[in-house]
Design a protein around this motif. Structure first.
Motif, PDB file in Angstrom:
ATOM      1  N   MET B 289       0.912  -1.113   0.129  1.00  0.00           N
ATOM      2  CA  MET B 289      -0.081  -0.075  -0.144  1.00  0.00           C
ATOM      3  C   MET B 289       0.969   1.353   0.020  1.00  0.00           C
ATOM      4  O   MET B 289       0.693   2.229  -0.736  1.00  0.00           O
ATOM      5  N   PHE B 293       1.354   4.375  -2.453  1.00  0.00           N
ATOM      6  CA  PHE B 293       0.904   5.611  -2.003  1.00  0.00           C
ATOM      7  C   PHE B 293       2.010   6.723  -2.227  1.00  0.00           C
ATOM      8  O   PHE B 293       1.766   7.677  -2.775  1.00  0.00           O
ATOM      9  N   VAL B 340      -4.132  13.001  -2.409  1.00  0.00           N
ATOM     10  CA  VAL B 340      -3.849  11.399  -2.684  1.00  0.00           C
ATOM     11  C   VAL B 340      -4.259  11.025  -1.362  1.00  0.00           C
ATOM     12  O   VAL B 340      -4.764   9.767  -1.198  1.00  0.00           O
ATOM     13  N   SER B 344      -6.899   8.257  -1.298  1.00  0.00           N
ATOM     14  CA  SER B 344      -6.638   6.598  -1.031  1.00  0.00           C
ATOM     15  C   SER B 344      -7.360   5.916   0.098  1.00  0.00           C
ATOM     16  O   SER B 344      -7.738   5.009  -0.011  1.00  0.00           O
ATOM     17  N   THR B 345      -7.929   6.948   0.990  1.00  0.00           N
ATOM     18  CA  THR B 345      -8.624   6.325   2.200  1.00  0.00           C
ATOM     19  C   THR B 345     -10.223   6.436   1.747  1.00  0.00           C
ATOM     20  O   THR B 345     -10.852   6.174   2.825  1.00  0.00           O
ATOM     21  N   ASP B 368      -6.278   6.615  -8.037  1.00  0.00           N
ATOM     22  CA  ASP B 368      -6.328   6.269  -6.612  1.00  0.00           C
ATOM     23  C   ASP B 368      -7.728   5.801  -6.094  1.00  0.00           C
ATOM     24  O   ASP B 368      -7.692   4.793  -5.373  1.00  0.00           O
ATOM     25  N   ASN B 372      -8.689   2.118  -4.942  1.00  0.00           N
ATOM     26  CA  ASN B 372      -9.623   2.138  -3.571  1.00  0.00           C
ATOM     27  C   ASN B 372      -9.068   1.083  -2.604  1.00  0.00           C
ATOM     28  O   ASN B 372     -10.001   0.829  -1.890  1.00  0.00           O
ATOM     29  N   LEU B 374      -5.572   1.473  -1.165  1.00  0.00           N
ATOM     30  CA  LEU B 374      -4.617   1.953  -0.467  1.00  0.00           C
ATOM     31  C   LEU B 374      -4.656   2.515   0.763  1.00  0.00           C
ATOM     32  O   LEU B 374      -5.101   3.619   1.165  1.00  0.00           O
ATOM     33  N   TYR B 375      -4.510   1.596   1.885  1.00  0.00           N
ATOM     34  CA  TYR B 375      -5.039   1.754   3.364  1.00  0.00           C
ATOM     35  C   TYR B 375      -6.779   1.976   3.129  1.00  0.00           C
ATOM     36  O   TYR B 375      -7.144   1.054   3.939  1.00  0.00           O
TER      37      TYR B 375
END
Lengths: 187, 571
Positions: B289, B293, B340, B344-345, B368, B372, B374-375
């Motif tokens: 991740m 990121f 970002v 990401s979140t 990003d 869906n 990355l964390y």
């Protein structure tokens, strides 16, 4: 199903109480001890509130330092950015117009001395700040209009530069409202 | 080093440093170990007693999902009617009107699914009552739902063979009392002492230094801002979200809010390691991740600091980067990091206008949201990543000729079919609806709807297409940010994005839980030298490859029509 629904209803009531009543009222209570008492910090001149420290204002007169262009007209009843894309031809024409107008009001300044934030709209439409360069580039005009020595105005700007966090984190900036209040007091 | 770069690097490092102990704490909370927040025990016992919950009652995956869906449905109905009739309810000092049915439909769904697709502006579109009783309330409970479901999934992985995924009610309550509420109080207090309002006063009218009459919107905002960040909901008090100087008054609060966006999603990755006692697996997931990121951040920061080439051509100085839609107090780099972090979140709050990002940055934030995972949103981010793991296990199993297994459970056709379907679903929803909206704009610009399709877009050409693509990608990812130039408060957008929001939330929750339910029921196969290890760096790279390939195959053509085309036209 019936049991789930019953639990859902009861739990929802309890959670509303915690999340929407206890929590915000707790924070509202604590905010009374904060600067501005949780209503936003205002700035007072001669006993009269002239603005909020964090909210930018419109300055169109040549005798004041200008802030950034605003898509919200600096009326904090609302807020808004231009949402213009970088390649939009109408937008680029608009920016070009702002550059021309800036040059017309600031004789003796070259295009490449204008920092881009002075001709682009902020995200909120309420940006209270400009960069130090954005203030310095207006010194000549202010000095002429206000009939002040350039050195004095320049020193005033320098005094109002807010340094980056801990000296090393993030950009330097100048709060336009505070700078203009100090400018008024200079005379 | 440049002050803007040192700022963003420090913000990210601090986030990871804080997330690690928080992850351990979260694992302890749900393992029933003693924690710092033991003082909440009596509160929880009272909640359970009042609600008629037995927190020790076990649930299988179907019972678990039924409980979750029942209470979510109740919240939807509750939120819809409150928004519709908010003008008749108390705490409305500014006299704002009730929402139209289609807007209330969209808003209720949006916040129910932990999204903040706000087709209104907070200053005029809500009352203090609905800001608190609908928005703030849903920001807590939808985040709590995400965490609760994740813990259910982890319970399936923890045991060798089990039907018991734990008790949904127990996890929902504890996510709120032990994680979201205490952290929100801390963040809200930091905000109020740095200038964010929290009192119940209505709009203030002032005369400015120059003599203009303006108003200043206020209200009990600080608490909502804290939970909007921590619970990855993102819904702002004010129209421009955290670009607003009262919602995010300084570089310091910006750092605190950026950390709050990333904190729980990253902590949950570590929590997985502690909870399952598989710290190496957590590290591999965190590594994959973070790798993506950091790449996304670097690209975005680079292009935003470099500025807009079209503005360069006009001859002004762009030493501070591309400033359209950005605030001076944050600067271009911190705004890029935020954009970002928020995509990401699945957070969706913004501190600058994404519509005005330079083309590649705009493309990166869309991408990003397409990934869906990355964390990811609290809880659900790891559920999405779990789907990628299942596919990676299956593909690598085929490649090396071994039976695909994940943590002692055989992954067979049924599970892989579910995983594949849910991956394809996202691509289908985003592209089909984008195509539909684009068709309307081009072929029926004059339909006499509330906003004519011809007037939907705020920018022409490629960028206009990006506005449509962004909106549906954001809805599907339950992100909520937007290329906000889009004229989206009308029945077409309110209803179509409402549908995408619902499908984009519940199917990606139901599918991993179903897979888990199936896996956990199977006979446990102890690890042997022949087992494909999922906690190895090699497998991490395999998952990374799966993420990249699936995303590229699904979305590259769409991205080529929007951000990429704009890039090549501009540079």
């Amino acid at each position: 199903m019936k049991k789930n629904l019953l639990v859902s209803v009861k739990l929802t009531f309890v959670l509303i109480l915690i999340c929407a009543v206890v929590f915000p009222f707790l924070i509202a209570g604590i905010s009374k001890a904060a600067p501005g008492g949780g209503k936003g910090e205002t700035i007072t001149v001669n006993g009269k509130v002239v603005g909020y420290e964090k909210i930018g204002q419109s300055f169109t007169d040549d005798k004041y330092f200008w802030g950034r262009p605003s898509a919200a007209g600096y009326n904090a009843a609302g807020s808004g950015g231009s949402n213009k894309g970088p390649s939009n031809p109408d937008y680029l024409q608009l920016v070009n117009g702002r550059i021309d107008s800036f040059l017309a009001h600031n004789p003796g300044i070259k295009k490449e001395e204008i920092p881009s934030e002075m001709v682009t709209a902020s995200g909120s439409g309420l940006d209270p700040d400009i960069s130090p360069e954005g203030a310095y580039v207006q010194v000549k005009r202010i000095a002429t209009v206000q009939n002040l020595p350039e050195e004095k105005v320049r020193a005033l700007v320098k005094k109002h530069i807010q340094k980056p966090l801990a000296g090393i984190l993030g950009p330097s900036r100048v709060n336009v409202l505070k700078l203009n209040i100090a400018l008024d007091e200079l005379k | 080093m440049n002050n803007e770069l040192s700022g963003v690097i420090l913000i990210f490092l601090l986030t990871v440093i804080l997330a690690y102990p928080l992850g351990k704490y979260i694992a302890n909370v749900f393992s029933g170990k003693k924690t710092l927040t033991g003082f909440m025990n009596p509160v929880e016992r009272l909640i359970f007693r009042l609600s008629g919950i037995n927190p020790a009652e076990s649930m299988n995956w179907k019972q678990f999902l039924k409980a979750m869906l029942t209470i979510n449905l109740l919240w939807l109905v509750y939120a819809f009617f409150l928004l519709l009739f908010q003008d008749k309810l108390p705490m409305n000092p500014d006299g704002n009107a009730g929402q139209t049915p289609d807007l209330a439909f969209n808003t209720a769904i949006s916040f129910l699914v932990n999204c903040n697709l706000q087709h209104y502006s907070g200053e005029s579109g809500l009352t203090y009552f609905t800001q608190l009783f609908v928005i703030t309330f849903l920001q807590f409970v939808s985040a709590g739902t995400g965490i609760a479901v994740l813990i259910g999934l982890l319970n399936g992985l923890k045991e060798k063979t089990t039907n018991n995924l734990g008790n949904f009610w127990n996890y929902l309550v504890k996510s709120i009392t032990r994680i979201l509420l205490p952290l929100s109080v801390i963040v809200a207090v930091i905000l109020v002492f740095n200038g964010t309002p929290a009192g119940f006063d209505g709009k203030d009218s002032i005369t400015t230094l120059q003599g203009d009459s303006v108003q200043v919107s206020r209200g009990p905002a600080a608490g909502m801002i804290a939970i909007k960040q921590l619970g990855t909901n993102g819904g702002g008090w004010f129209g421009v979200n955290s670009a607003h100087p009262l919602e995010n008054p300084s570089y310091f609060t910006n750092a605190v809010e950026t950390i709050s966006i990333l904190l729980i999603p990253i902590a949950l990755v570590f929590a997985l390691g502690f909870y399952l006692n598989r710290k190496k697996l957590a590290k591999v997931i965190f590594g994959v991740m973070t790798f993506l990121f950091v790449i996304f951040c670097s690209i975005t920061i680079y292009y935003e600091l470099k500025g807009n080439p079209a503005i360069d051509k006009l001859g002004v100085a762009q030493s501070t980067g591309s400033m359209e839609g950005k605030e001076v107090r944050f600067g271009a780099a911190a705004t890029a990091l935020w954009s970002v972090a928020t995509t990401s979140t699945s957070n969706g709050s913004v501190n600058g206008m994404h519509d005005s990002l330079t083309p590649i940055s705009g493309g990166v934030v869309i991408l990003d949201m397409m990934v869906n995972a990355l964390y990811g949103g609290v809880g659900v981010g790891l559920l999405n990543y779990f789907i990628f793991i299942i596919i990676a296990v299956f593909i690598s199993g085929l490649m090396v000729g071994r039976t695909p297994e994940f943590m002692g459970h055989k992954v067979e056709a049924r599970e892989v079919k579910i995983a594949a379907l849910v991956t394809l679903l996202s691509a289908f929803l985003i592209k089909a609806f984008t195509a539909l909206a684009a068709y309307m704009v081009v072929h029926h610009p004059e339909i006499a709807w509330q906003v004519k399709p011809g007037a939907w877009l705020n920018n022409p050409s490629y960028h206009g297409f990006s506005e449509i693509l962004y909106e549906y990608t954001s809805a599907n990812a339950n992100n909520g940010s937007g290329f906000e130039g889009l004229g989206d408060n009308n029945p077409f957008w309110n209803i179509t994005t409402g549908i995408v929001l619902l499908l984009g939330r519940y199917l990606p929750i139901i599918a991993p839980m179903a897979i888990m339910g199936l896996l956990a029921n199977k006979k446990f196969i102890p690890e042997s030298p022949g087992t494909l290890r999922t906690d190895s760096g090699t497998f991490g790279m395999m998952t990374l490859a799966v993420i990249i390939i699936i995303t590229a195959l699904s979305y590259l053509p769409a991205l080529a029509l929007g951000p990429l085309a704009e890039y090549f036209s501009l540079y």
